[in-house]
Design a protein around this motif. Structure first.
Motif, PDB file in Angstrom:
ATOM      1  N   GLU A  26       0.981  -5.691  -9.052  1.00  9.42           N
ATOM      2  CA  GLU A  26       2.367  -5.302  -8.811  1.00  9.42           C
ATOM      3  C   GLU A  26       2.766  -5.614  -7.386  1.00  9.42           C
ATOM      4  O   GLU A  26       1.947  -5.568  -6.471  1.00  9.42           O
ATOM      5  CB  GLU A  26       2.546  -3.808  -9.087  1.00  9.42           C
ATOM      6  N   PRO A  27       4.040  -5.929  -7.167  1.00  6.61           N
ATOM      7  CA  PRO A  27       4.486  -6.149  -5.790  1.00  6.61           C
ATOM      8  C   PRO A  27       4.507  -4.837  -5.026  1.00  6.61           C
ATOM      9  O   PRO A  27       4.968  -3.817  -5.538  1.00  6.61           O
ATOM     10  CB  PRO A  27       5.883  -6.732  -5.967  1.00  6.61           C
ATOM     11  N   HIS A  52       1.699  -8.856  -3.093  1.00  7.69           N
ATOM     12  CA  HIS A  52       1.075  -8.117  -4.184  1.00  7.69           C
ATOM     13  C   HIS A  52      -0.210  -7.441  -3.718  1.00  7.69           C
ATOM     14  O   HIS A  52      -0.818  -7.844  -2.725  1.00  7.69           O
ATOM     15  CB  HIS A  52       0.764  -9.067  -5.361  1.00  7.69           C
TER      16      HIS A  52
END
Length: 334
Positions: A26-27, A52
């Motif tokens: 996920e960022p 990320h």
């Protein structure tokens, strides 16, 4: 032992996640400034590219990247650096439960965000930096030697040799992977000599400039460190053909100094006027000859002749007798 297990875990994480991208990652933040060349797992990064979890970030020898995470914390990555956001646990309240940064080498600046102080942890080959709501620079050399310089708040550095507290602005600690660690003291030029790299703290020395709001005090290093360019090598003189020596014209004789004019004769002093001859004294009147005495006559026989007396001079007639009775005495003065 706990420290060694954590270090091994960080090394394994870097090996596993640093070389290949994770599609499901996920960022956790984004790039807000990229200078020269900064690359991530998918190649070169540009401004507003996402960052990320478990993504390795590298910068070129002149590169600079500035990143902001979801809780507002910031990380500046200087030239020739490598770092991995190893762990990021977000709790959906604009803060994180855990954010771990594994710095392999290079120069960095950390600025805490909205999360609790205990949520942040920075790993280096020489030890762990515990964040206490702070701003600090740290450097990791090629041999793992680590330096931490506090700019605001407080921090703690723990390694094999123990822990050191940083509580004052410009406090500094230098540690090595073998456990050697200096006591906390103010950073100065000798710190760079200890690290063996004059470029070790570029944000403090001014070699690299951060965006407004990211800058901190230079702790005196910006004035002390002046990188002077190497002087250009001296140019080789072109070969010259040997020419016959040129005879220098003889120096003209120095003009003789003119004779000094003779001094004029001093005017002769005028002769003093001769004193007039003193008038000769008049001759004294000669005294009248005394009348010669008359010759003595021969004496007559029988008696002596007496000389005859000379004739007496005739006396003038005396004054006439005046008649005093005829004179008026009353008219006489007095």
């Amino acid at each position: 032992m706990a420290y060694l297990r954590r270090a091994a875990f960080v090394a394994l994480s870097v090996a596993l996640y640093g070389s290949m991208p994770s599609k499901a990652a996920e960022p956790i933040g984004q790039a807000i400034r990229i200078q020269t060349q900064v690359s991530g797992a998918r190649g070169p990064l540009v401004v507003r590219d996402p960052v990320h979890r478990d993504e390795r970030i590298r910068t070129s020898r002149s590169g600079l990247g500035q990143f902001v995470f979801r809780d507002g914390s910031k990380l500046a990555v200087g030239a020739g650096s490598s770092v991995v956001i190893d762990r990021f646990v977000f709790d959906d309240s604009k803060s994180v439960q855990k954010l771990t940064v594994a710095a392999a080498k290079g120069t960095f600046r950390w600025i805490s965000g909205n999360s609790k102080h205990a949520a942040y942890e920075i790993l280096t080959p020489a030890g762990t930096i515990g964040v206490r709501g702070t701003v600090f620079d740290f450097y990791v050399g090629g041999d793992g030697t680590t330096a931490v310089v506090l700019l605001s708040g407080a921090a703690e550095f723990c390694g094999r040799g123990g822990c050191q507290q940083l509580t004052r602005r410009c406090d500094c600690v230098v540690a090595r992977p073998n456990g050697d660690m200096t006591r906390t003291r103010r950073v100065d030029r000798s710190t760079l000599r200890t690290l063996g790299n004059q470029q070790a703290l570029p944000f403090l020395s001014g070699k690299q400039q951060l965006s407004p709001g990211w800058s901190g005090t230079g702790c005196g290093l910006s004035a002390a460190i002046q990188i002077r360019p190497d002087p250009p090598p001296p140019r080789a003189a072109p070969p010259t053909k040997t020419a016959p020596p040129i005879e220098k014209p003889p120096k003209p004789d120095k003009p003789s100094k003119p004779d000094k004019p003779s001094k004029p004769d001093k005017p002769s002093k005028p002769d003093k006027p001769s004193k007039p001859d003193k008038p000769s004294k008049p001759d004294k009147p000669s005294k009248p000859d005394k009348p010669s005495k008359p010759d003595k006559h021969g004496k007559p026989d029988g008696h002596k002749d007496r000389p005859s007396k000379p004739d007496r001079p005739h006396k003038p007639d005396g004054p006439r007798n005046h008649d005093h009775s005829r004179y008026d005495w009353s008219r006489s003065p007095g």
